[in-house]
Design a protein around this motif. Structure first.
Motif, mmCIF file in Angstrom:
data_model
loop_
_atom_site.group_PDB
_atom_site.id
_atom_site.type_symbol
_atom_site.label_atom_id
_atom_site.label_comp_id
_atom_site.label_asym_id
_atom_site.label_seq_id
_atom_site.Cartn_x
_atom_site.Cartn_y
_atom_site.Cartn_z
ATOM 1 N N GLU A 18 -2.002 -3.734 7.414
ATOM 2 C CA GLU A 18 -1.953 -2.361 8.016
ATOM 3 C C GLU A 18 -0.777 -2.184 8.660
ATOM 4 O OE1 GLU A 18 -4.043 0.290 7.623
ATOM 5 O OE2 GLU A 18 -5.713 -0.583 6.498
ATOM 6 N N GLN A 19 -0.142 -3.238 9.602
ATOM 7 C CA GLN A 19 0.894 -3.126 10.404
ATOM 8 C C GLN A 19 2.068 -2.766 9.552
ATOM 9 O OE1 GLN A 19 1.618 -6.741 12.411
ATOM 10 N NE2 GLN A 19 2.024 -5.636 14.350
ATOM 11 N N LEU A 20 2.147 -3.622 8.409
ATOM 12 C CA LEU A 20 3.369 -3.584 7.402
ATOM 13 C C LEU A 20 3.463 -2.237 6.898
ATOM 14 C CD1 LEU A 20 6.215 -4.973 6.627
ATOM 15 C CD2 LEU A 20 4.624 -6.208 4.982
ATOM 16 N N LYS A 21 2.319 -1.731 6.260
ATOM 17 C CA LYS A 21 2.347 -0.323 5.434
ATOM 18 C C LYS A 21 2.879 0.665 6.451
ATOM 19 C CE LYS A 21 -1.177 2.537 3.131
ATOM 20 N NZ LYS A 21 -0.162 3.840 3.511
ATOM 21 N N SER A 22 2.357 0.685 7.659
ATOM 22 C CA SER A 22 2.619 1.800 8.498
ATOM 23 C C SER A 22 4.328 1.773 8.597
ATOM 24 C CB SER A 22 1.856 1.321 9.960
ATOM 25 O OG SER A 22 2.514 2.226 10.969
ATOM 26 N N ILE A 23 4.660 0.369 8.854
ATOM 27 C CA ILE A 23 6.228 0.464 9.063
ATOM 28 C C ILE A 23 6.972 0.910 7.830
ATOM 29 C CG2 ILE A 23 8.054 -1.278 9.125
ATOM 30 C CD1 ILE A 23 6.270 -2.867 11.234
ATOM 31 N N VAL A 24 6.391 0.541 6.734
ATOM 32 C CA VAL A 24 6.979 0.819 5.215
ATOM 33 C C VAL A 24 7.040 2.446 5.206
ATOM 34 C CG1 VAL A 24 6.740 0.798 2.886
ATOM 35 C CG2 VAL A 24 6.856 -1.333 4.376
ATOM 36 N N ASP A 25 5.713 2.976 5.420
ATOM 37 C CA ASP A 25 5.645 4.354 5.461
ATOM 38 C C ASP A 25 6.614 4.895 6.359
ATOM 39 O OD1 ASP A 25 3.724 3.697 3.360
ATOM 40 O OD2 ASP A 25 2.124 4.342 4.614
ATOM 41 N N LYS A 26 6.800 4.569 7.545
ATOM 42 C CA LYS A 26 7.637 5.232 8.327
ATOM 43 C C LYS A 26 9.094 5.360 8.232
ATOM 44 C CE LYS A 26 6.060 3.932 12.615
ATOM 45 N NZ LYS A 26 6.085 3.251 13.842
ATOM 46 N N THR A 27 9.352 4.326 7.324
ATOM 47 C CA THR A 27 10.876 4.533 6.934
ATOM 48 C C THR A 27 11.433 5.619 6.145
ATOM 49 O OG1 THR A 27 10.601 3.326 4.789
ATOM 50 C CG2 THR A 27 10.810 1.884 6.608
ATOM 51 N N GLY A 28 10.162 6.244 5.415
ATOM 52 C CA GLY A 28 10.737 7.270 4.468
ATOM 53 C C GLY A 28 11.271 7.037 3.388
ATOM 54 N N ILE A 29 11.683 5.958 3.089
ATOM 55 C CA ILE A 29 12.508 5.484 1.879
ATOM 56 C C ILE A 29 11.561 4.557 0.830
ATOM 57 C CG2 ILE A 29 14.782 5.661 2.829
ATOM 58 C CD1 ILE A 29 14.644 2.495 3.021
ATOM 59 N N ALA A 30 10.369 4.048 1.389
ATOM 60 C CA ALA A 30 9.536 3.202 0.644
ATOM 61 C C ALA A 30 8.000 3.682 0.843
ATOM 62 C CB ALA A 30 9.644 2.162 0.825
ATOM 63 N N GLU A 31 7.251 3.605 -0.064
ATOM 64 C CA GLU A 31 5.869 3.745 -0.023
ATOM 65 C C GLU A 31 5.125 2.606 -0.549
ATOM 66 O OE1 GLU A 31 4.347 6.986 -2.414
ATOM 67 O OE2 GLU A 31 5.437 6.350 -3.914
ATOM 68 N N VAL A 32 3.761 2.280 0.097
ATOM 69 C CA VAL A 32 3.089 1.148 -0.152
ATOM 70 C C VAL A 32 2.258 1.504 -1.436
ATOM 71 C CG1 VAL A 32 1.276 -0.717 0.414
ATOM 72 C CG2 VAL A 32 3.202 -0.129 2.050
ATOM 73 N N VAL A 33 2.315 0.909 -2.630
ATOM 74 C CA VAL A 33 1.360 1.510 -3.739
ATOM 75 C C VAL A 33 0.303 0.267 -4.181
ATOM 76 C CG1 VAL A 33 3.267 2.621 -4.725
ATOM 77 C CG2 VAL A 33 3.099 0.350 -5.315
ATOM 78 N N GLY A 34 0.226 -0.701 -3.285
ATOM 79 C CA GLY A 34 -0.663 -1.704 -3.462
ATOM 80 C C GLY A 34 -0.790 -2.616 -2.737
ATOM 81 N N HIS A 35 -2.079 -3.436 -2.752
ATOM 82 C CA HIS A 35 -2.162 -4.463 -1.537
ATOM 83 C C HIS A 35 -3.052 -5.628 -2.353
ATOM 84 C CE1 HIS A 35 -4.814 -6.101 1.957
ATOM 85 N NE2 HIS A 35 -3.754 -6.948 1.883
ATOM 86 N N ALA A 36 -2.622 -6.826 -2.117
ATOM 87 C CA ALA A 36 -3.425 -7.988 -2.780
ATOM 88 C C ALA A 36 -3.731 -8.860 -1.571
ATOM 89 C CB ALA A 36 -2.796 -8.577 -3.739
ATOM 90 N N LYS A 37 -4.658 -9.510 -1.698
ATOM 91 C CA LYS A 37 -5.299 -10.439 -0.618
ATOM 92 C C LYS A 37 -4.820 -11.647 -0.884
ATOM 93 C CE LYS A 37 -9.178 -7.418 1.095
ATOM 94 N NZ LYS A 37 -9.171 -6.532 0.161
#
Length: 122
Positions: A18-37
């Motif tokens: 969640e923390q990393l996704k939030s940072i990635v999304d905030k950059t505006g240059i990338a988006e999270v398309v998947g998560h694996a555990k």
């Protein structure tokens, strides 16, 4: 730039994801398309999603980050994998990861500027 860079996060911790996704999304240059555990799921999602960048935790259950990194690099020599290291005990594994083809290593707690710089560079 056409679209945003597509990111896959492979980490067993939902909090870290969640923390990393939030940072990635905030950059505006990338988006999270998947998560694996774990690594096994990460390899499958890498095949299915063909992401531009993978953030991969070094320490995970079932299949650790180094095994997963090797498998991804065997499938795709051009894979852009960034290893996630905890502050304790993963330093030598991080060195090994660079030898196997990881493009960068980030540590927790995350530095937003560092992640943005890595995404811009890769």
């Amino acid at each position: 730039m056409e679209g945003k860079k597509r990111v896959l996060i492979v980490d067993d911790s939902i909090f870290t994801y969640e923390q990393l996704k939030s940072i990635v999304d905030k950059t505006g240059i990338a988006e999270v398309v998947g998560h694996a555990k774990d690594g096994m799921e990460g390899i499958k999602k890498y095949k299915d999603l063909a992401p531009d960048v993978v953030f991969l935790d070094i320490l995970m259950p079932n299949m650790d980050g180094l095994q997963t990194l090797r498998a991804i690099m065997n499938m795709d020599k051009n894979a852009k994998v960034v290893m996630i290291s905890s502050l304790g005990g993963a330093a030598e594994k991080a060195e090994e990861a660079l030898k196997f083809g990881a493009k960068a290593i980030i540590s927790k707690p995350f530095n937003e500027k560092e992640i943005r710089n890595i995404l811009e560079r890769l």
